[in-house]
Motif scaffolding. Structure first.
Motif, PDB file in Angstrom:
ATOM      1  N   ASP A  45     -72.104 -47.184 -47.721  1.00  0.00           N
ATOM      2  CA  ASP A  45     -73.207 -46.084 -49.099  1.00  0.00           C
ATOM      3  C   ASP A  45     -74.077 -46.066 -48.279  1.00  0.00           C
ATOM      4  N   GLN A  46     -74.723 -45.191 -48.096  1.00  0.00           N
ATOM      5  CA  GLN A  46     -76.614 -44.324 -47.548  1.00  0.00           C
ATOM      6  C   GLN A  46     -77.265 -44.384 -48.983  1.00  0.00           C
ATOM      7  N   ALA A  47     -76.910 -43.971 -50.204  1.00  0.00           N
ATOM      8  CA  ALA A  47     -77.429 -43.142 -51.359  1.00  0.00           C
ATOM      9  C   ALA A  47     -77.972 -44.250 -52.055  1.00  0.00           C
ATOM     10  N   THR A  48     -78.851 -45.144 -51.797  1.00  0.00           N
ATOM     11  CA  THR A  48     -80.323 -45.932 -52.417  1.00  0.00           C
ATOM     12  C   THR A  48     -81.380 -45.558 -52.157  1.00  0.00           C
ATOM     13  N   GLY A  49     -82.264 -46.591 -52.584  1.00  0.00           N
ATOM     14  CA  GLY A  49     -83.600 -46.673 -52.040  1.00  0.00           C
ATOM     15  C   GLY A  49     -84.988 -44.897 -52.580  1.00  0.00           C
ATOM     16  N   TYR A  50     -84.198 -44.517 -53.597  1.00  0.00           N
ATOM     17  CA  TYR A  50     -84.810 -43.310 -53.938  1.00  0.00           C
ATOM     18  C   TYR A  50     -85.328 -43.578 -55.690  1.00  0.00           C
ATOM     19  N   GLY A  51     -86.372 -42.939 -55.627  1.00  0.00           N
ATOM     20  CA  GLY A  51     -87.632 -43.066 -56.840  1.00  0.00           C
ATOM     21  C   GLY A  51     -87.729 -41.639 -57.518  1.00  0.00           C
ATOM     22  N   ILE A  52     -87.708 -41.531 -57.964  1.00  0.00           N
ATOM     23  CA  ILE A  52     -87.638 -40.494 -59.387  1.00  0.00           C
ATOM     24  C   ILE A  52     -88.614 -39.778 -58.773  1.00  0.00           C
ATOM     25  N   GLY A  53     -87.366 -38.224 -58.697  1.00  0.00           N
ATOM     26  CA  GLY A  53     -88.476 -36.623 -58.487  1.00  0.00           C
ATOM     27  C   GLY A  53     -87.190 -36.722 -56.647  1.00  0.00           C
ATOM     28  N   ASP A  54     -86.699 -37.587 -56.396  1.00  0.00           N
ATOM     29  CA  ASP A  54     -87.139 -37.441 -55.125  1.00  0.00           C
ATOM     30  C   ASP A  54     -85.778 -36.213 -55.538  1.00  0.00           C
ATOM     31  N   LEU A  55     -85.238 -35.534 -54.342  1.00  0.00           N
ATOM     32  CA  LEU A  55     -84.266 -34.695 -53.789  1.00  0.00           C
ATOM     33  C   LEU A  55     -82.739 -35.732 -53.357  1.00  0.00           C
ATOM     34  N   ARG A  56     -82.131 -35.955 -54.367  1.00  0.00           N
ATOM     35  CA  ARG A  56     -80.802 -36.489 -54.473  1.00  0.00           C
ATOM     36  C   ARG A  56     -79.961 -35.723 -53.671  1.00  0.00           C
ATOM     37  N   GLY A  57     -79.626 -34.889 -53.608  1.00  0.00           N
ATOM     38  CA  GLY A  57     -78.840 -33.854 -53.168  1.00  0.00           C
ATOM     39  C   GLY A  57     -78.742 -32.161 -53.862  1.00  0.00           C
ATOM     40  N   ALA A  58     -77.564 -31.532 -54.318  1.00  0.00           N
ATOM     41  CA  ALA A  58     -77.396 -29.923 -54.365  1.00  0.00           C
ATOM     42  C   ALA A  58     -75.802 -29.370 -54.756  1.00  0.00           C
ATOM     43  N   VAL A  59     -75.909 -28.966 -55.812  1.00  0.00           N
ATOM     44  CA  VAL A  59     -74.023 -28.885 -55.830  1.00  0.00           C
ATOM     45  C   VAL A  59     -74.638 -27.239 -55.133  1.00  0.00           C
ATOM     46  N   SER A  60     -73.424 -27.223 -54.445  1.00  0.00           N
ATOM     47  CA  SER A  60     -73.456 -26.227 -53.555  1.00  0.00           C
ATOM     48  C   SER A  60     -72.430 -25.653 -53.523  1.00  0.00           C
ATOM     49  N   ILE A  61     -72.111 -23.730 -53.344  1.00  0.00           N
ATOM     50  CA  ILE A  61     -71.439 -22.949 -54.147  1.00  0.00           C
ATOM     51  C   ILE A  61     -70.735 -21.733 -52.968  1.00  0.00           C
ATOM     52  N   LYS A  62     -69.305 -22.155 -52.791  1.00  0.00           N
ATOM     53  CA  LYS A  62     -69.375 -20.645 -51.677  1.00  0.00           C
ATOM     54  C   LYS A  62     -68.168 -19.707 -52.441  1.00  0.00           C
ATOM     55  N   TYR A  63     -67.698 -18.469 -51.724  1.00  0.00           N
ATOM     56  CA  TYR A  63     -67.594 -17.667 -52.626  1.00  0.00           C
ATOM     57  C   TYR A  63     -67.807 -16.846 -51.031  1.00  0.00           C
ATOM     58  N   ARG A  64     -66.161 -16.335 -50.780  1.00  0.00           N
ATOM     59  CA  ARG A  64     -66.044 -15.376 -49.656  1.00  0.00           C
ATOM     60  C   ARG A  64     -65.756 -14.014 -50.182  1.00  0.00           C
ATOM     61  N   VAL A  65     -66.665 -12.706 -49.745  1.00  0.00           N
ATOM     62  CA  VAL A  65     -66.922 -12.165 -50.374  1.00  0.00           C
ATOM     63  C   VAL A  65     -66.185 -11.104 -49.430  1.00  0.00           C
ATOM     64  N   ASP A  66     -65.630 -11.272 -48.757  1.00  0.00           N
ATOM     65  CA  ASP A  66     -64.827  -9.651 -47.500  1.00  0.00           C
ATOM     66  C   ASP A  66     -63.093  -9.864 -47.981  1.00  0.00           C
ATOM     67  N   GLY A  67     -62.981  -9.804 -49.127  1.00  0.00           N
ATOM     68  CA  GLY A  67     -61.561  -9.941 -49.621  1.00  0.00           C
ATOM     69  C   GLY A  67     -60.773 -10.747 -49.899  1.00  0.00           C
ATOM     70  N   GLU A  68     -60.917 -12.467 -49.704  1.00  0.00           N
ATOM     71  CA  GLU A  68     -60.414 -13.029 -50.276  1.00  0.00           C
ATOM     72  C   GLU A  68     -61.268 -14.090 -50.674  1.00  0.00           C
ATOM     73  N   GLU A  69     -60.495 -14.950 -51.894  1.00  0.00           N
ATOM     74  CA  GLU A  69     -61.612 -15.693 -52.391  1.00  0.00           C
ATOM     75  C   GLU A  69     -61.040 -17.235 -52.289  1.00  0.00           C
ATOM     76  N   ILE A  70     -61.488 -17.952 -52.211  1.00  0.00           N
ATOM     77  CA  ILE A  70     -61.252 -19.419 -51.746  1.00  0.00           C
ATOM     78  C   ILE A  70     -61.789 -20.773 -52.521  1.00  0.00           C
ATOM     79  N   GLY A  71     -61.403 -21.253 -52.880  1.00  0.00           N
ATOM     80  CA  GLY A  71     -61.592 -22.827 -53.931  1.00  0.00           C
ATOM     81  C   GLY A  71     -60.619 -24.010 -53.763  1.00  0.00           C
ATOM     82  N   GLN A  72     -60.542 -25.012 -54.059  1.00  0.00           N
ATOM     83  CA  GLN A  72     -60.072 -26.376 -53.694  1.00  0.00           C
ATOM     84  C   GLN A  72     -58.790 -26.035 -54.122  1.00  0.00           C
TER      85      GLN A  72
END
Length: 201
Positions: A174-201
């Motif tokens: 685990d590396q996900a400790t040591g944070y304070g209020i308002g710190d950047l925890r991470g992000a929602v990341s979205i990726k979509y292929r736009v040259d004719g092919e959809e991707i998903g999980q």
């Protein structure tokens, strides 16, 4: 008939300008959809966490983070045809949430923007990106640490001993400790292929 040089240049500029407008419109439309997808994901996670806290306390919330959160992201991905994940430079589980090169770059930019005083609320990045296997729409929305997050992600003094023991058992790397209020925890990341092919999980 050969067009005058000045007219040819004008038409070329006009064509390029029209293409730029089309690309800008496309980016704006996809960004709006991505904002909605990110909001949907975070709302579902928030609802699941509240339910878990109410019924199983912090240990229940840890189980949600471990199992339900990736499942929710997968469900949203399949429903939309876009790859939807959460990423961070300090992950709890090294098998999940590791950012790729593009995501690392955007997370670093988010930190710089916050350091310059920009509000993390609504902090987003959207772009069309050429990658070796195709052209993709990439979108990221910042996730910041809220007061309720400190029980599992705060400094050593913020995390109850029983919770720390459970985290150490479940996440030995685990590396996900040591944070304070308002710190950047991470992000929602979205990726979509736009040259004719959809991707998903």
């Amino acid at each position: 008939m050969q067009l005058p040089r000045s007219l040819s240049s004008f038409l070329l500029l006009l064509c390029c300008g029209s293409t730029a407008l089309v690309h800008a419109d496309e980016l704006a439309a996809r960004q709006q959809e991505a904002v909605e997808i990110a909001q949907s994901l975070m709302q579902q996670l928030k609802h699941s966490m509240k339910h878990a806290m109410k019924n199983g306390g912090v240990t229940g919330a840890i189980e949600i983070c471990a199992e339900r959160a990736p499942a929710i992201a997968g469900e949203v991905s399949r429903a939309r045809g876009w790859k939807v994940t959460r990423v961070s430079t300090r992950v709890r589980n090294p098998m999940l949430g590791m950012p790729d090169a593009y995501e690392q770059q955007v997370l670093s930019e988010f930190k710089r923007r916050m350091a310059r005083g920009e509000s993390p609320k609504g902090l987003i990045s959207a772009a069309m990106v050429e990658e070796p296997d195709g052209r993709y729409f990439r979108f990221m929305r910042a996730i910041t640490v809220q007061p309720q997050c400190l029980t599992c992600h705060g400094a050593e003094g913020d995390i109850p001993s029983a919770v720390a023991a459970l985290l150490n058992k479940r996440y030995p790397h685990d590396q996900a400790t040591g944070y304070g209020i308002g710190d950047l925890r991470g992000a929602v990341s979205i990726k979509y292929r736009v040259d004719g092919e959809e991707i998903g999980q």
